[in-house]
Design an enzyme around this catalytic site. Sequence first.
Site, PDB file in Angstrom:
ATOM      1  N   ASP A  93       0.851  -1.185   0.000  1.00 29.60           N
ATOM      2  CA  ASP A  93       0.000   0.000   0.000  1.00 29.60           C
ATOM      3  C   ASP A  93       0.890   1.239   0.000  1.00 29.60           C
ATOM      4  OD1 ASP A  93       0.932   0.255   2.593  1.00 29.60           O
ATOM      5  OD2 ASP A  93      -0.936  -0.349   3.529  1.00 29.60           O
ATOM      6  N   GLY A  95       0.883   3.834   2.104  1.00 30.66           N
ATOM      7  CA  GLY A  95       1.154   4.441   3.396  1.00 30.66           C
ATOM      8  C   GLY A  95       0.156   5.511   3.787  1.00 30.66           C
ATOM      9  N   GLY A  96      -0.665   5.953   2.845  1.00 27.45           N
ATOM     10  CA  GLY A  96      -1.578   7.054   3.127  1.00 27.45           C
ATOM     11  C   GLY A  96      -2.599   6.750   4.201  1.00 27.45           C
ATOM     12  N   ASP A 147      -2.545   8.304  -1.848  1.00 26.55           N
ATOM     13  CA  ASP A 147      -3.857   8.945  -1.809  1.00 26.55           C
ATOM     14  C   ASP A 147      -4.212   9.341  -0.391  1.00 26.55           C
ATOM     15  OD1 ASP A 147      -4.267   6.341  -0.805  1.00 26.55           O
ATOM     16  OD2 ASP A 147      -6.364   6.350  -1.429  1.00 26.55           O
ATOM     17  N   GLN A 190     -11.505   7.414  -5.433  1.00 31.78           N
ATOM     18  CA  GLN A 190     -12.063   7.965  -4.203  1.00 31.78           C
ATOM     19  C   GLN A 190     -13.383   8.663  -4.527  1.00 31.78           C
ATOM     20  OE1 GLN A 190     -11.162   7.416  -1.199  1.00 31.78           O
ATOM     21  NE2 GLN A 190      -9.036   6.705  -1.302  1.00 31.78           N
ATOM     22  N   GLY A 217     -11.387   4.085   0.003  1.00 35.51           N
ATOM     23  CA  GLY A 217     -12.299   4.870   0.813  1.00 35.51           C
ATOM     24  C   GLY A 217     -13.529   4.154   1.296  1.00 35.51           C
ATOM     25  N   ASP A 267      -7.896  -7.427   0.497  1.00 36.52           N
ATOM     26  CA  ASP A 267      -6.960  -7.721   1.586  1.00 36.52           C
ATOM     27  C   ASP A 267      -7.618  -7.356   2.899  1.00 36.52           C
ATOM     28  OD1 ASP A 267      -5.554  -5.129   3.047  1.00 36.52           O
ATOM     29  OD2 ASP A 267      -6.404  -4.642   1.093  1.00 36.52           O
ATOM     30  N   CYS A 305     -12.737 -29.347   6.670  1.00 32.12           N
ATOM     31  CA  CYS A 305     -11.551 -28.530   6.425  1.00 32.12           C
ATOM     32  C   CYS A 305     -10.297 -29.397   6.482  1.00 32.12           C
ATOM     33  CB  CYS A 305     -11.467 -27.406   7.453  1.00 32.12           C
ATOM     34  SG  CYS A 305     -10.028 -26.330   7.251  1.00 32.12           S
ATOM     35  N   CYS A 307      -7.098 -28.110   6.786  1.00 27.47           N
ATOM     36  CA  CYS A 307      -5.957 -27.403   7.373  1.00 27.47           C
ATOM     37  C   CYS A 307      -5.397 -28.199   8.549  1.00 27.47           C
ATOM     38  CB  CYS A 307      -6.373 -26.002   7.823  1.00 27.47           C
ATOM     39  SG  CYS A 307      -7.169 -25.934   9.453  1.00 27.47           S
ATOM     40  N   CYS A 310      -7.571 -28.411  11.767  1.00 34.58           N
ATOM     41  CA  CYS A 310      -8.754 -29.272  11.698  1.00 34.58           C
ATOM     42  C   CYS A 310      -8.388 -30.738  11.512  1.00 34.58           C
ATOM     43  CB  CYS A 310      -9.671 -28.807  10.566  1.00 34.58           C
ATOM     44  SG  CYS A 310     -10.468 -27.214  10.891  1.00 34.58           S
ATOM     45  N   HIS A 336      -5.765 -21.882  10.158  1.00 37.00           N
ATOM     46  CA  HIS A 336      -7.118 -22.293   9.771  1.00 37.00           C
ATOM     47  C   HIS A 336      -7.854 -21.164   9.053  1.00 37.00           C
ATOM     48  CE1 HIS A 336     -11.240 -23.723   9.856  1.00 37.00           C
ATOM     49  NE2 HIS A 336     -11.552 -22.536  10.342  1.00 37.00           N
TER      50      HIS A 336
END
Length: 376
Positions: A93, A95-96, A147, A190, A217, A267, A305, A307, A310, A336
């Site tokens: 990203d 940093g804004g 931004d 934005q 935003g 994300d 699952c 993983c 599990c 998990h």
Amino acid sequence: MTRASSFRLDATSGKARTGVIQTPRGDIRTPAFMPVGTAATVKAMMPESVAATGADILLGNTYHLMLRPTAERIANLGGLHSFMNWDKPILTDSGGFQVMSLADLRKLTEEGVTFRSHIDGSKHLLSPERSMEIQKLLGSDIVMCFDECPALPADRKALDDSMRLSMRWAARSKEAFGDRPGYALFGIQQGGLEEDLREESAKALREIGFDGYAVGGLAVGEGQAAMFGCLDFAPDQLPTDKPRYLMGVGKPDDIVGAVKRGIDMMDCVLPSRSGRTGQAWTRRGQVNIKNARHADDPRPLDEDCTCPACRNYSRAYLHHVFRAQEMISGMLLTWHNLHYYQELMQTMRDAIAANDFAGFEARFHADRAEGDIVPL
């Protein structure tokens, strides 16, 4: 995208899309969820464990890394990929957002944002040019333009002024980014929840020209209904032949709703943060492993699952190690959660490829409506 990077759209189902972002460091299957490696690590996880969950790409935070250990130090040590032992793509990203939400005594001007570090009080300037310099030093594959992200609710004039500043910064980011074959620069739309401001922002970004476009935003306090209302039009304002990234989202139902509306990338710290606080995400919803009902339960979190948490551990064990404050608790629950998120993305990719996103969405909500398994 710049040379040696591209976006291939393979199939659609309604507005939902599946495809591949091709980069020199590997393919990113979309829709994609990016685990967040704030300080060059996904907390409680080894990099190879993150890869084993199915993640194609990680997110790194410019603000945190510029302050500690510094971008210059990471560059001298071979770049972020080598530094954190991750050989797949990384998005950073700008940093804004962190500057506006974490830093002390910040001052916003046309040049950028002057602020004091939340770590040691040292003074810094983060501008479009400095953000591009830092992200180049880090060596991230996908770079975000600098931004301003205003908190919601905000009045229209504040949103208008902020959007126009972000568009001027976007142009400066593009110029500072320069010609970097194999690396991609994303612009950030934005305009708050205002459709006309979003369209004006998208038009400005299209004229500048980027390798991908983010819907910025959102997920800043407006609530899911308002966010979905904005996503009903915002992705449609962006180019169809470039990836679309919704920043900072989110919960599984947020992700499904975003993909339904044409988003390709997301994300969020939620799956890892939840894992460290005793919260597990499953196809039936959220499980609070600290609750006493799990103390004698020999069953896994989710019997379907695959993983390690599990496959190998009971709810009783996970309850015990969380209550005992053992480190393995955060490790297992984070693994998990990240596994669940990546399985969710793969299920959506398959459903879109089969032109059955509506069927997937119905099954997703039906499973969650059942709630957690009945206590023993």
